[in-house]
Design a protein around this motif. Structure first.
Motif, PDB file in Angstrom:
ATOM      1  N   GLY A 132       0.819  -1.202   0.000  1.00  0.00           N
ATOM      2  CA  GLY A 132       0.000   0.000   0.000  1.00  0.00           C
ATOM      3  C   GLY A 132       0.851   1.248   0.000  1.00  0.00           C
ATOM      4  N   ASP A 133       0.149   2.413  -0.031  1.00  0.00           N
ATOM      5  CA  ASP A 133       0.869   3.671  -0.097  1.00  0.00           C
ATOM      6  C   ASP A 133       1.405   4.116   1.256  1.00  0.00           C
ATOM      7  OD1 ASP A 133       0.385   3.789  -2.780  1.00  0.00           O
ATOM      8  OD2 ASP A 133      -1.458   4.979  -2.580  1.00  0.00           O
ATOM      9  N   GLU A 134       0.880   3.547   2.347  1.00  0.00           N
ATOM     10  CA  GLU A 134       1.359   3.919   3.657  1.00  0.00           C
ATOM     11  C   GLU A 134       2.754   3.346   3.875  1.00  0.00           C
ATOM     12  OE1 GLU A 134       0.076   5.924   5.940  1.00  0.00           O
ATOM     13  OE2 GLU A 134      -1.458   6.416   4.455  1.00  0.00           O
ATOM     14  N   PRO A 135       3.681   4.128   4.436  1.00  0.00           N
ATOM     15  CA  PRO A 135       5.038   3.606   4.671  1.00  0.00           C
ATOM     16  C   PRO A 135       5.004   2.389   5.582  1.00  0.00           C
ATOM     17  CG  PRO A 135       4.979   5.997   4.916  1.00  0.00           C
ATOM     18  CD  PRO A 135       3.553   5.543   4.793  1.00  0.00           C
ATOM     19  N   PRO A 136       5.785   1.377   5.271  1.00  0.00           N
ATOM     20  CA  PRO A 136       5.801   0.167   6.096  1.00  0.00           C
ATOM     21  C   PRO A 136       6.576   0.384   7.392  1.00  0.00           C
ATOM     22  CG  PRO A 136       7.424  -0.008   4.358  1.00  0.00           C
ATOM     23  CD  PRO A 136       6.693   1.289   4.123  1.00  0.00           C
ATOM     24  N   ASP A 137       6.476  -0.587   8.283  1.00  0.00           N
ATOM     25  CA  ASP A 137       7.253  -0.581   9.508  1.00  0.00           C
ATOM     26  C   ASP A 137       8.736  -0.631   9.133  1.00  0.00           C
ATOM     27  OD1 ASP A 137       8.560  -1.055  11.869  1.00  0.00           O
ATOM     28  OD2 ASP A 137       7.258  -2.697  12.517  1.00  0.00           O
ATOM     29  N   PRO A 138       9.548   0.320   9.598  1.00  0.00           N
ATOM     30  CA  PRO A 138      10.974   0.315   9.224  1.00  0.00           C
ATOM     31  C   PRO A 138      11.678  -0.994   9.554  1.00  0.00           C
ATOM     32  CG  PRO A 138      10.398   2.401  10.257  1.00  0.00           C
ATOM     33  CD  PRO A 138       9.199   1.503  10.405  1.00  0.00           C
ATOM     34  N   GLU A 139      11.205  -1.707  10.570  1.00  0.00           N
ATOM     35  CA  GLU A 139      11.848  -2.970  10.924  1.00  0.00           C
ATOM     36  C   GLU A 139      11.585  -4.054   9.882  1.00  0.00           C
ATOM     37  OE1 GLU A 139      10.850  -4.183  14.825  1.00  0.00           O
ATOM     38  OE2 GLU A 139      11.775  -2.444  15.804  1.00  0.00           O
TER      39      GLU A 139
ATOM     40  N   LEU B 185       9.783   8.119   4.799  1.00  0.00           N
ATOM     41  CA  LEU B 185       9.840   7.221   3.657  1.00  0.00           C
ATOM     42  C   LEU B 185       8.892   7.662   2.551  1.00  0.00           C
ATOM     43  CD1 LEU B 185       9.897   3.839   5.595  1.00  0.00           C
ATOM     44  CD2 LEU B 185      11.772   4.746   4.198  1.00  0.00           C
ATOM     45  N   ALA B 186       9.401   7.698   1.341  1.00  0.00           N
ATOM     46  CA  ALA B 186       8.583   7.994   0.167  1.00  0.00           C
ATOM     47  C   ALA B 186       8.680   6.819  -0.798  1.00  0.00           C
ATOM     48  CB  ALA B 186       9.054   9.276  -0.518  1.00  0.00           C
ATOM     49  N   LYS B 187       7.556   6.471  -1.416  1.00  0.00           N
ATOM     50  CA  LYS B 187       7.528   5.360  -2.355  1.00  0.00           C
ATOM     51  C   LYS B 187       8.215   5.783  -3.655  1.00  0.00           C
ATOM     52  CE  LYS B 187       4.244   1.795  -3.738  1.00  0.00           C
ATOM     53  NZ  LYS B 187       2.798   1.436  -3.784  1.00  0.00           N
ATOM     54  N   ILE B 188       9.044   4.901  -4.173  1.00  0.00           N
ATOM     55  CA  ILE B 188       9.782   5.226  -5.393  1.00  0.00           C
ATOM     56  C   ILE B 188       9.619   4.091  -6.389  1.00  0.00           C
ATOM     57  CG2 ILE B 188      11.934   4.275  -4.427  1.00  0.00           C
ATOM     58  CD1 ILE B 188      13.465   6.330  -6.121  1.00  0.00           C
ATOM     59  N   ARG B 189       9.406   4.458  -7.649  1.00  0.00           N
ATOM     60  CA  ARG B 189       9.330   3.482  -8.748  1.00  0.00           C
ATOM     61  C   ARG B 189      10.025   4.089  -9.955  1.00  0.00           C
ATOM     62  NH1 ARG B 189       6.406  -0.988 -10.640  1.00  0.00           N
ATOM     63  NH2 ARG B 189       5.959  -0.986 -12.888  1.00  0.00           N
ATOM     64  N   LEU B 190      10.916   3.330 -10.537  1.00  0.00           N
ATOM     65  CA  LEU B 190      11.619   3.747 -11.739  1.00  0.00           C
ATOM     66  C   LEU B 190      11.319   2.742 -12.841  1.00  0.00           C
ATOM     67  CD1 LEU B 190      13.623   5.617 -13.203  1.00  0.00           C
ATOM     68  CD2 LEU B 190      15.479   4.190 -12.309  1.00  0.00           C
ATOM     69  N   GLU B 191      10.844   3.239 -13.988  1.00  0.00           N
ATOM     70  CA  GLU B 191      10.515   2.404 -15.140  1.00  0.00           C
ATOM     71  C   GLU B 191      11.465   2.739 -16.274  1.00  0.00           C
ATOM     72  OE1 GLU B 191       5.698   2.501 -14.152  1.00  0.00           O
ATOM     73  OE2 GLU B 191       6.545   3.660 -15.851  1.00  0.00           O
TER      74      GLU B 191
ATOM     75  N   PHE C 135      15.284   1.230   0.151  1.00  0.00           N
ATOM     76  CA  PHE C 135      14.829   0.043   0.875  1.00  0.00           C
ATOM     77  C   PHE C 135      13.696  -0.642   0.122  1.00  0.00           C
ATOM     78  CE2 PHE C 135      16.289   3.251   3.867  1.00  0.00           C
ATOM     79  CZ  PHE C 135      17.209   2.546   4.641  1.00  0.00           C
ATOM     80  N   HIS C 136      13.465  -1.905   0.470  1.00  0.00           N
ATOM     81  CA  HIS C 136      12.296  -2.639  -0.029  1.00  0.00           C
ATOM     82  C   HIS C 136      11.711  -3.442   1.128  1.00  0.00           C
ATOM     83  CE1 HIS C 136      15.386  -5.807  -0.254  1.00  0.00           C
ATOM     84  NE2 HIS C 136      14.388  -6.679  -0.202  1.00  0.00           N
ATOM     85  N   GLU C 137      10.461  -3.824   0.971  1.00  0.00           N
ATOM     86  CA  GLU C 137       9.790  -4.586   2.010  1.00  0.00           C
ATOM     87  C   GLU C 137      10.256  -6.036   1.992  1.00  0.00           C
ATOM     88  OE1 GLU C 137       5.460  -3.737   2.078  1.00  0.00           O
ATOM     89  OE2 GLU C 137       5.994  -2.176   0.624  1.00  0.00           O
ATOM     90  N   ALA C 138      10.535  -6.555   3.181  1.00  0.00           N
ATOM     91  CA  ALA C 138      11.044  -7.916   3.292  1.00  0.00           C
ATOM     92  C   ALA C 138      10.088  -8.927   2.677  1.00  0.00           C
ATOM     93  CB  ALA C 138      11.311  -8.249   4.755  1.00  0.00           C
ATOM     94  N   SER C 139       8.783  -8.670   2.786  1.00  0.00           N
ATOM     95  CA  SER C 139       7.800  -9.628   2.265  1.00  0.00           C
ATOM     96  C   SER C 139       7.820  -9.704   0.748  1.00  0.00           C
ATOM     97  CB  SER C 139       6.397  -9.253   2.743  1.00  0.00           C
ATOM     98  OG  SER C 139       6.043  -7.959   2.266  1.00  0.00           O
ATOM     99  N   LEU C 140       8.398  -8.701   0.086  1.00  0.00           N
ATOM    100  CA  LEU C 140       8.431  -8.673  -1.373  1.00  0.00           C
ATOM    101  C   LEU C 140       9.797  -9.055  -1.939  1.00  0.00           C
ATOM    102  CD1 LEU C 140       6.414  -5.370  -1.953  1.00  0.00           C
ATOM    103  CD2 LEU C 140       5.582  -7.724  -2.019  1.00  0.00           C
ATOM    104  N   ARG C 141      10.699  -9.480  -1.064  1.00  0.00           N
ATOM    105  CA  ARG C 141      12.032  -9.835  -1.525  1.00  0.00           C
ATOM    106  C   ARG C 141      11.956 -11.041  -2.458  1.00  0.00           C
ATOM    107  NH1 ARG C 141      16.957  -8.349   0.139  1.00  0.00           N
ATOM    108  NH2 ARG C 141      18.742  -9.705  -0.264  1.00  0.00           N
ATOM    109  N   PRO C 142      12.604 -10.991  -3.629  1.00  0.00           N
ATOM    110  CA  PRO C 142      12.562 -12.125  -4.554  1.00  0.00           C
ATOM    111  C   PRO C 142      13.265 -13.346  -3.955  1.00  0.00           C
ATOM    112  CG  PRO C 142      13.360 -10.126  -5.642  1.00  0.00           C
ATOM    113  CD  PRO C 142      13.350  -9.849  -4.184  1.00  0.00           C
ATOM    114  N   PRO C 143      12.901 -14.535  -4.406  1.00  0.00           N
ATOM    115  CA  PRO C 143      13.602 -15.738  -3.934  1.00  0.00           C
ATOM    116  C   PRO C 143      15.048 -15.737  -4.402  1.00  0.00           C
ATOM    117  CG  PRO C 143      12.132 -16.276  -5.746  1.00  0.00           C
ATOM    118  CD  PRO C 143      11.829 -14.851  -5.368  1.00  0.00           C
TER     119      PRO C 143
END
Length: 895
Positions: free
Chosen positions: A3-10, A113-119, A149-157
């Motif tokens: 989501g757009d809300e910043p995640p928990d930094p941990e 934290l601000a969401k960033i996307r580069l295409e 940073f990226h969210e741990a739950s979205l880390r690729p295998p």
């Protein structure tokens, strides 16, 4: 993304999630989607692609994650690309770029934290993407890796293909097989022209099964039996030169080599970044360098010392770096590495089967030894064959049971599966691996980030191994501040090209002389050092920086010299200048040699670094200067510009040493002690590395040599100054000289029954060992131990306390043999030449010495030749085995 809300930094991890897709796949092709984590947004793939599995120069890419905003306010982004690209912040388009470089408009960003996307999309041509920014309090820079940073739950295998590719490079697979354009390494193994340095029984056992002899080695076995190993060893011995032996200087060093000093060198010089010694917990995977346990079974101590440079040959070998060791250091290290390892002779293999060199030569050719080793008289073999998309990933050396004469690596199951995944996913239309990726392979193979940190990662191997040892090794712990190699963040933009080249080859002047860590010198493969230097420069160089509104007027180098000193920013209180370490500097806070600044550093980096050091290396002790130095005109930018001018002065070391002379005066309410390099100009020695100066609160001062154990000097009317002239740590006595020793005699001597004066035993210029210094409510106490005649240890405790007209010195001696009387030396030279004992004239005053306890004041020779008459006071018995002397020094000014 979430989501757009910043995640928990941990729940955040470093880097952005990158996704790559080829854009020219046909309708029937299986879609290729490659995902990984990139630490930053600085990529230049040149004529290659981010991943060889893309099989096309046409691809699209996205990077998603979060960027940490520390400076709220307007930010401006800049995109550089060889294709098309778009940047979105918090879902809003910020900048769109075509081929070339397009600046963005201004974007207001809040802290956090601000969401960033580069295409990005690339067709054929130069494939690159680069994101720069500038903000309210910082100039143009790459978006720092430590802010992404990226969210741990979205880390690729885990990407087994890339892990396998890296492992294949570490094992030297391309020395035998053509695969994806990866370079072969003909010097992957040591040159086998010195196998006579190896113990015969060791090399035979080694050749039978290297992975069993040393788990984790990249050297494969070939299923040889003992007879074949003997043949191969015999051939290698026939083409080897004479055994390397230390020269006379090296042999003399070996005669007194100390394994304990070698252990400290092994742990403090950086060896631990690559090697361990007998660490079984780290032998389960292919290692960057061998474990050195059992080295004494492989080579003699003499051979190890010669190999390390003990013969003065400090040029790096094809298979080993050089640490520039002296013969003494090489001998100590060799003694440690071979300590307690005595080979058990295998008479059966040595005598009954010496081996056949001709059969050994044929065997070396058949198993392809020269794929990885240089062997005199043998040529490298023709390639075994290419690895392609049709190759069987479970055949050959990756088979569960490799065929005869096939390399048998000591791989664990995980490593074997990585290599099989790599072979299985080799594309049918391979695209060249970019130079940047190959340069990263060079860095990995040389293990540069085993020692150094860069952009928030690296140094883990060295740091973790040191951490385990610091708690148990007191000598190593004492060097703790000297064990951190320099951070390599932005090093390609920091160092001038010619200096970066010297730094990589280990030939650059020493900018951090306090470090115990040593920068090794490598015998690089052709083009390897150039590739690493180009990678650093291309990645770290910041282009298109915003020009200043106007060129600030120059304040001049003279102002810069003042700003370097304590009247300005105090740079020389932490930084080395001309190789001289600032007095009293803590190793953790010392800075590189300013005398090399113009030779080492680029001006753009200097401006960035002084603008905000924490943006480049978080946690650095280098402060940020936000306001100008008081009392000196000019803005902070103008003042920093003046310092840059001053750093280019050829006489910088000399002029800063004069400009930074500082005086230290004891406060009136307490005594002060300085333990450091003391440099008087009128004493028996020119300097005292372990000098101890007691500054009493009444302005009287005394110098004690805590190394030799001797009182050296008295003075008043001042204390100490410190400068950068001369040696490294320089404190100079300031004030009126009252007395100076003539021969650095011991503080306590002994009188025998015949009235002769006997000094304590002297060993290597020392009369004993210093034990303790402590402050007391009414003064300062020193405790040390002497060796009385007969090798009897005697403990001495001295207390100094100020008096209105001088000081009082109370000495207690415990443990004196019954047939000896302790006698305290008050002074020699002038104090002993007056008409009355203890009376001497100085400029403007008279110095008088009084024996308070009445033990008896005498004038005798201490050295035995009658040339150094000294003023002595006999001890008074306090109780059994304990004696005391109290001396009062009075200074009476002239009327």
């Amino acid at each position: 993304m979430g989501g757009d809300e910043p995640p928990d930094p941990e729940q955040l991890l470093p880097g952005l999630v990158a996704e790559f897709r080829p854009t020219d796949e046909g309708p029937g092709d299986v879609p290729t989607v490659l995902r990984r984590v990139d630490r930053d947004l600085v990529h230049d793939w040149g004529g290659g692609v981010p991943d060889p599995r893309l099989s096309s120069h046409s691809f699209s890419a996205t990077w998603d994650g979060w960027v940490l905003i520390r400076n709220p306010g307007p930010h401006r982004f800049q995109l550089s690309t060889g294709g098309r690209a778009r940047l979105l912040i918090d879902g809003r388009p910020v900048v769109t770029a075509g081929e070339g470089t397009d600046p963005s408009g201004t974007v207001e960003l809040r802290p956090g934290l601000a969401k960033i996307r580069l295409e990005s999309a690339h067709e054929r041509g130069n494939a690159r993407i680069l994101l720069d920014w500038e903000g309210p309090d910082f100039a143009t820079e790459h978006v720092p890796a430590h802010l992404l940073f990226h969210e741990a739950s979205l880390r690729p295998p885990v990407d087994r293909f890339e892990q396998g590719r890296r492992l294949a490079d570490r094992l030297g697979c391309a020395s035998c097989h053509e695969v994806l354009g990866m370079p072969g390494h003909r010097a992957f193994g040591p040159t086998l022209d010195s196998s006579t340095d190896l113990r015969a029984d060791w090399i035979r056992g080694w050749l039978v099964d290297p992975p069993a002899a040393r788990p984790g080695t990249p050297m494969p076995g070939f299923g040889l039996d003992r007879a074949q190993a003997a043949d191969l060893a015999a051939f290698l011995g026939s083409v080897s030169g004479p055994e390397a032996r230390p020269d006379l200087e090296g042999q003399m060093a070996l005669n007194v080599a100390d394994p304990g000093r070698g252990r400290l060198l092994f742990r403090s010089a950086g060896c631990l970044a690559c090697h361990t010694r007998g660490d079984a917990d780290e032998t389960r995977h292919v290692r960057t360098a061998p474990d050195l346990g059992g080295l004494g079974l492989k080579r003699s101590r003499e051979a190890v010392s010669s190999y390390l440079g003990g013969s003065g040959r400090n040029d790096p070998g094809r298979h080993r770096p050089s640490l520039g060791l002296t013969p003494d250091a090489a001998a100590h290290l060799a003694a440690y590495l071979t300590e307690g390892e005595v080979p058990a002779p295998d008479a059966g293999s040595t005598l009954s089967n010496p081996g056949d060199p001709d059969r050994g030569r044929a065997l070396a050719e058949s198993i392809g030894c020269t794929s990885c080793h240089e062997i005199p008289g043998l040529r490298p073999p023709i390639g075994i064959g290419a690895l392609s998309h049709t190759s069987d990933p479970a055949a050959g050396c990756l088979a569960d049971e490799p065929p005869p004469r096939t390399p048998r690596f000591g791989l664990n199951n995980e490593e074997r599966e990585r290599l099989r995944a790599f072979v299985a996913e080799i594309p049918d239309r391979p695209v060249p691996i970019p130079a940047s990726t190959l340069a990263e392979d060079h860095l990995r193979r040389r293990n540069c980030l085993g020692c150094h940190s860069r952009d928030g990662s690296g140094g883990e191997a060295l740091g973790s191994r040191l951490a385990l040892l610091l708690g148990e090794d007191r000598e190593l712990n004492a060097l703790k501040g000297t064990l951190t190699p320099p951070d390599l963040s932005s090093v390609g933009g920091k160092l001038r090209p010619e200096y970066l080249d010297l730094a990589l080859t280990g030939e650059a002047p020493v900018a951090r002389p306090w470090l115990s860590m040593r920068m090794p010198r490598y015998a690089f493969e052709p083009g390897e050092a150039d590739a690493i230097a180009s990678y650093f420069r291309n990645h770290d160089r910041v282009e298109g920086a915003r020009p200043a509104d106007h060129e600030p007027p120059s304040l001049g180098g003279e102002v810069g010299l003042t700003l370097l000193g304590r009247e300005g920013f105090g740079c020389v209180s932490c930084h080395v200048v001309g190789g001289r370490i600032p007095p009293g500097g803590e190793a953790e806070t010392l800075g590189p040699d300013l005398g090399l600044a113009h030779r080492r550093m680029t001006r753009p980096y200097y401006d960035r670094w002084l603008g905000d050091p924490q943006r480049i290396i978080p946690g650095t002790p280098m402060p940020q200067f936000l306001t100008p130095a008081p009392g000196i005109h000019g803005t902070v930018d103008e003042q920093l510009g003046a310092i840059w001018e001053a750093l280019g002065d050829d006489r910088l070391a000399e002029r800063t040493s004069m400009a930074t002379r500082q005086f230290l005066v004891p406060p009136e309410d307490r005594d002060l002690v300085v333990r450091d390099m003391i440099v008087p100009d009128d004493t028996p020695s020119t300097h005292y590395p372990r000098g101890l100066v007691v500054g009493l609160r009444n302005g009287s001062s005394l110098l004690f040599d805590a190394d030799r154990l001797a009182w050296i000097r008295w003075w008043d009317g001042g204390f100490l100054s410190r400068t950068k002239r001369g040696r490294l740590w320089e404190w100079h006595p300031e004030g009126r000289r009252l007395w100076v020793s003539t021969r650095s005699n011991p503080p306590v001597v002994f009188e025998d029954g015949a009235g002769a004066i006997v000094p304590p035993r002297e060993d290597r210029g020392r009369f004993g060992s210093f034990a303790e210094l402590r402050f007391e409510p009414d003064g300062v106490r020193l405790v040390y131990e002497l060796e009385a005649p007969g090798d009897v240890p005697v403990e001495v405790s001295e207390r100094l306390r100020p008096r209105p007209d001088g000081w009082e010195r109370s000495v207690e001696v415990v443990g004196t043999p019954d047939d000896l009387l302790p006698v305290v030396l008050v002074g020699d030279g002038p104090l002993a030449k007056g008409t009355r004992p203890g009376l001497v004239r100085v400029e403007g005053a008279t110095v008088r010495v009084e024996d308070v306890l009445g033990g008896g004041m005498i004038v005798r020779s201490v050295g035995g030749d009658g040339s150094d008459a000294a003023l002595l006071v006999r001890g008074s018995r306090v109780e059994e085995g304990q004696w005391a002397v109290r001396i009062r020094v009075e200074i009476t000014p002239d009327p």
